[in-house]
Write an enzyme that holds these catalytic residues in place. Structure first.
Site, PDB file in Angstrom:
ATOM      1  N   ARG A  89       0.848  -1.181   0.000  1.00 33.88           N
ATOM      2  CA  ARG A  89       0.000   0.000   0.000  1.00 33.88           C
ATOM      3  C   ARG A  89       0.889   1.239   0.000  1.00 33.88           C
ATOM      4  O   ARG A  89       1.979   1.235   0.570  1.00 33.88           O
ATOM      5  CB  ARG A  89      -0.931   0.022   1.218  1.00 33.88           C
ATOM      6  CG  ARG A  89      -2.120  -0.927   1.117  1.00 33.88           C
ATOM      7  CD  ARG A  89      -3.098  -0.460   0.054  1.00 33.88           C
ATOM      8  NE  ARG A  89      -4.290  -1.308  -0.065  1.00 33.88           N
ATOM      9  CZ  ARG A  89      -4.413  -2.309  -0.911  1.00 33.88           C
ATOM     10  NH1 ARG A  89      -3.393  -2.640  -1.700  1.00 33.88           N
ATOM     11  NH2 ARG A  89      -5.536  -2.997  -0.978  1.00 33.88           N
ATOM     12  N   GLU A 147      -3.951   7.659  -4.763  1.00 33.46           N
ATOM     13  CA  GLU A 147      -3.948   7.131  -6.126  1.00 33.46           C
ATOM     14  C   GLU A 147      -5.068   7.802  -6.906  1.00 33.46           C
ATOM     15  O   GLU A 147      -6.209   7.813  -6.430  1.00 33.46           O
ATOM     16  CB  GLU A 147      -4.144   5.606  -6.129  1.00 33.46           C
ATOM     17  CG  GLU A 147      -2.967   4.867  -5.540  1.00 33.46           C
ATOM     18  CD  GLU A 147      -3.081   3.351  -5.641  1.00 33.46           C
ATOM     19  OE1 GLU A 147      -4.103   2.856  -6.169  1.00 33.46           O
ATOM     20  OE2 GLU A 147      -2.156   2.658  -5.201  1.00 33.46           O
ATOM     21  N   HIS A 191      -0.669   0.732 -10.050  1.00 32.89           N
ATOM     22  CA  HIS A 191      -1.414  -0.282  -9.298  1.00 32.89           C
ATOM     23  C   HIS A 191      -1.980  -1.354 -10.239  1.00 32.89           C
ATOM     24  O   HIS A 191      -3.189  -1.645 -10.226  1.00 32.89           O
ATOM     25  CB  HIS A 191      -2.539   0.355  -8.477  1.00 32.89           C
ATOM     26  CG  HIS A 191      -2.914  -0.474  -7.276  1.00 32.89           C
ATOM     27  ND1 HIS A 191      -3.441   0.070  -6.132  1.00 32.89           N
ATOM     28  CD2 HIS A 191      -2.837  -1.819  -7.040  1.00 32.89           C
ATOM     29  CE1 HIS A 191      -3.675  -0.883  -5.242  1.00 32.89           C
ATOM     30  NE2 HIS A 191      -3.316  -2.040  -5.764  1.00 32.89           N
TER      31      HIS A 191
END
Length: 323
Positions: A239, A268, A287
């Site tokens: 994370r 993000e 991601h």
């Protein structure tokens, strides 16, 4: 919850927002599954459903309110390993929560090791030179290999173990960390989570595969980065909040570590003006570590359908989590 029970009703709603078509088709083929493509359909179908299958990013304040408003919902099955939104907006107290832990781990591990090797072989420099049409071997002396190095994998769960499995043939010394520090056959050494900081100075590479909570936030900070070798690299597939991103950018610009690769950021997407974008020998992927094409989608769908069968038979569910 999670003990065996008898279902009063087999209706399960798939909220298909953001779900890959192949995954959705596999789940939709199961008996008792109703597909809700939008919030209006979800509101209608969830009223008498016992189960809900959903992506964590689709779990919004509105969805949470609908879930808490039903009297029949006993199970929420996430199609993601992470559950940030579920924690943020809350889950029905009466429902068991399960996630997709393990379904994405092989792909995430391949991505992590690919990023790691790209740093060791200075692929970012090669790509920059290609863009400039420049043939320059000046950086060749800096290229390294994993052999005979020490690698710390912080978070030795499903993803961490897959990373270790891929790294072992390279001849690295693998140190894994968990809360308990119990021995594991894929690691040469195991340490407790609270020992990570004191071991950073010895590491040639650090992989972050941890969940994010109050105990792991900024586990890699300015102090930790300063302690690392100038030849060390960092890879984060856990994370974004596991690292102090401002401190990481500063360390890269100062040459305090040799390189970093992140598949996760906070927030993000990473703001366009963040210093990490301009940091040297830094790879940023958006991601996508869990992406694995049709194979990955099939595995994701099969894992979900197996748990649906368990739920409908009243059996103990896989991958129960506590929110």
């Amino acid at each position: 919850m999670g003990a065996a029970r008898q279902c009063r009703n087999e209706k399960i709603v798939l909220y298909s927002k953001g779900v890959q078509p192949l995954v959705a088709s596999l789940i939709a083929a199961e008996a008792g599954v109703v597909v809700a493509p939008d919030l209006a359909a979800l509101e209608r179908d969830l009223a008498d459903a016992e189960g809900l299958v959903i992506q964590d990013p689709a779990w919004s304040a509105e969805v949470a309110a609908l879930a808490r408003g039903t009297q029949t919902l006993h199970w929420v099955r996430l199609l993601t390993a992470g559950y940030d939104n579920l924690q943020k907006y809350g889950a029905p107290a009466s429902a068991s929560i399960t996630n997709a832990r393990g379904a994405f781990s092989p792909a995430v591990a391949v991505h992590a090791v690919s990023l790691y090797l790209a740093l060791l072989r200075n692929i970012p420099q090669m790509m920059a030179q290609k863009a400039d049409h420049a043939w320059d071997r000046g950086f060749a002396a800096k290229l390294t290999t994993p052999a005979e190095t020490k690698v710390l994998i912080a978070g030795f769960g499903s993803i961490g173990q897959e990373i270790a499995h891929l790294l072992r043939p390279f001849g690295v010394w693998i140190i894994g960390s968990t809360r308990s520090g119990n021995n594991h056959f894929l690691a040469d050494e195991m340490i407790r989570a609270e020992e990570v900081q004191e071991r950073l100075a010895d590491m040639d590479a650090v992989f972050l595969a941890l969940p994010l909570d109050d105990t792991t936030r900024h586990v890699i900070n300015a102090v930790g980065l300063a302690a690392m070798k100038t030849s060390a690299v960092l890879v984060n597939v856990g994370r974004g909040g596991l690292t102090d991103q401002n401190a990481l950018a500063a360390a890269l610009h100062a040459g305090d570590i040799a390189g970093a690769a992140v598949d996760v950021t906070e927030p993000e997407p990473l703001p366009a003006d963040h210093a990490l974008w301009g940091a040297p020998n830094c790879i940023i992927s958006p991601h996508v570590g869990g992406a694995a094409g049709a194979l990955g989608a099939r595995r994701q769908g099969e894992a979900a359908t197996e748990n649906i069968k368990r739920f409908q038979r009243g059996e103990t569910l896989d991958n129960l989590i506590n929110i």
